[in-house]
Scaffold this active site. Structure first.
Site: not given
Length: 379
Positions: A164-166
């Site tokens: 999700s960060d990426n």
């Protein structure tokens, strides 16, 4: 490709992953990115594993300049304002309300620089019941439903890369490019907002389409059953992935590879729907057969029959894969004090080109003197 955003100035106020990844993607397209870091420590990712040039920091910060500003001080805010006065983009992943507390709300930014594009990355959005909750990668994965497609409910061990960060950083970069394009028509900036929860939800549209159109609540095996995808252990203890989908020629090719043409007449496997229904049984047959030969032998046999498949490369094997070597995916640069730095080039090419030798990530505050002189910082 590294000229696409030539003369675009990005001021990055980000830490950890989401905003730094978006800034790095813009740098790969030629933008100048000045990373504004915290006093003393800089980006917290710098210190992961000790020192101030950790692997996680290196992964998300190539091609940038680094300065330190104390945004809690009048001097630091004044110097930031000098940067923003000439910037095209300010990129931040603060919690909601932090920019406003700094006196950098949208009205103030618009007055300072009408062409400035603000890009805000949050965990859950700038309003709503979860607005002020802290968020790291695994939290929006859970809320979005994405974790339910990866976790075995009987043995829910978390694994895998940052997702999700990426993807949030990638969506942020896409939004920034859209805002830049709009600015060419309107002459004014705007506010790009991306949150990790919606980014994770957007990453799996097929699962929600399956539910809304067919009433199917997807789980860890739903997609692989439909796609007829398998990861199989070979005689040497290594893994091979095979993905035949519903394409008949790939199914027939796989049967030729394993020497079992009789399975085509088996009613449990005769059609794509039947193979989906009986996925576990077919998987067990394939597991038993693939355990009889080496990974190298199976990969060669699959390629010879034109069946989609590949070795499950470990991270230490990827750079030596023949196709990866041909593509020149990895960049090796020499930092004047940190030595060799290996990074991943942007996968985007424009007219066959991309930045082949992106500059390495900066040391903490490495560009302070040059930036201060250029932008007229006060003390």
């Amino acid at each position: 490709m590294d000229d696409v955003l030539k003369d675009v100035l990005v001021v990055e106020l980000g830490t950890m992953v989401t905003a730094p990844l978006a800034g790095m993607m813009l740098s790969d397209m030629g933008a100048r990115v000045i990373k504004v870091e915290l006093p003393e420590t800089g980006d917290p990712f710098r210190a992961h594993g000790g020192g101030r040039y950790s692997p996680p920091f290196v992964a998300y910060n190539r091609g940038k300049e680094s300065i330190q500003l104390d945004l809690r001080s009048p001097e630091g805010l004044a110097n930031l304002s000098r940067l923003l006065n000439r910037a095209d983009i300010v990129l931040e992943n603060f919690r909601p309300g932090v920019m406003e507390k700094l006196g950098l709300d949208n009205d103030r930014l618009r007055a300072l620089n009408p062409r400035l594009i603000r890009a805000s990355i949050t965990g859950f959005g700038n309003d709503g019941p979860y607005r002020d909750r802290p968020s790291y990668d695994s939290v929006p994965l859970a809320l979005s439903g994405l974790s339910s497609l990866m976790l075995d409910p009987q043995d829910p061990r978390m694994s895998g890369p940052t997702i999700s960060d990426n993807i949030t950083g990638m969506y942020a970069a896409q939004g920034i490019l859209a805002a830049l394009l709009r600015r060419t028509r309107t002459g004014t900036g705007g506010h790009v907002e991306v949150n990790m929860l919606e980014a994770a939800i957007s990453f799996m549209p097929d699962a929600f389409a399956q539910f809304s159109r067919a009433g199917i609540v997807s789980g860890p095996e739903t997609r692989v059953r439909i796609s007829q995808a398998y990861s199989l252990r070979t005689q040497d203890g290594l893994l091979v992935t095979v993905h035949v989908s519903s394409v008949q020629k790939f199914w027939e090719g796989l049967l030729n590879v394993i020497g079992r043409p009789d399975l085509a007449q088996n009613e449990r496997f005769a059609t794509p729907a039947a193979r989906t229904q009986n996925y576990s049984a077919l998987r067990q047959i394939l597991m038993d057969i693939f355990a009889t030969r080496s990974r190298e032998a199976w990969v060669a046999a699959l390629a010879a029959e034109g069946v989609p498949g590949a070795p499950v490369n470990r991270v230490d094997e990827v750079a030596d894969d023949p196709q990866v070597r041909h593509l020149g995916t990895f960049a090796r640069t020499i930092h004047p004090t940190m030595g060799e730095v290996i990074g991943i080039k942007s996968p985007i090419r424009l007219d066959g080109t991309r930045r082949d030798n992106p500059p390495p990530p900066p040391e903490l505050n490495a560009d302070a003197a040059a930036v201060a002189a250029e932008f007229g910082f006060g003390s």
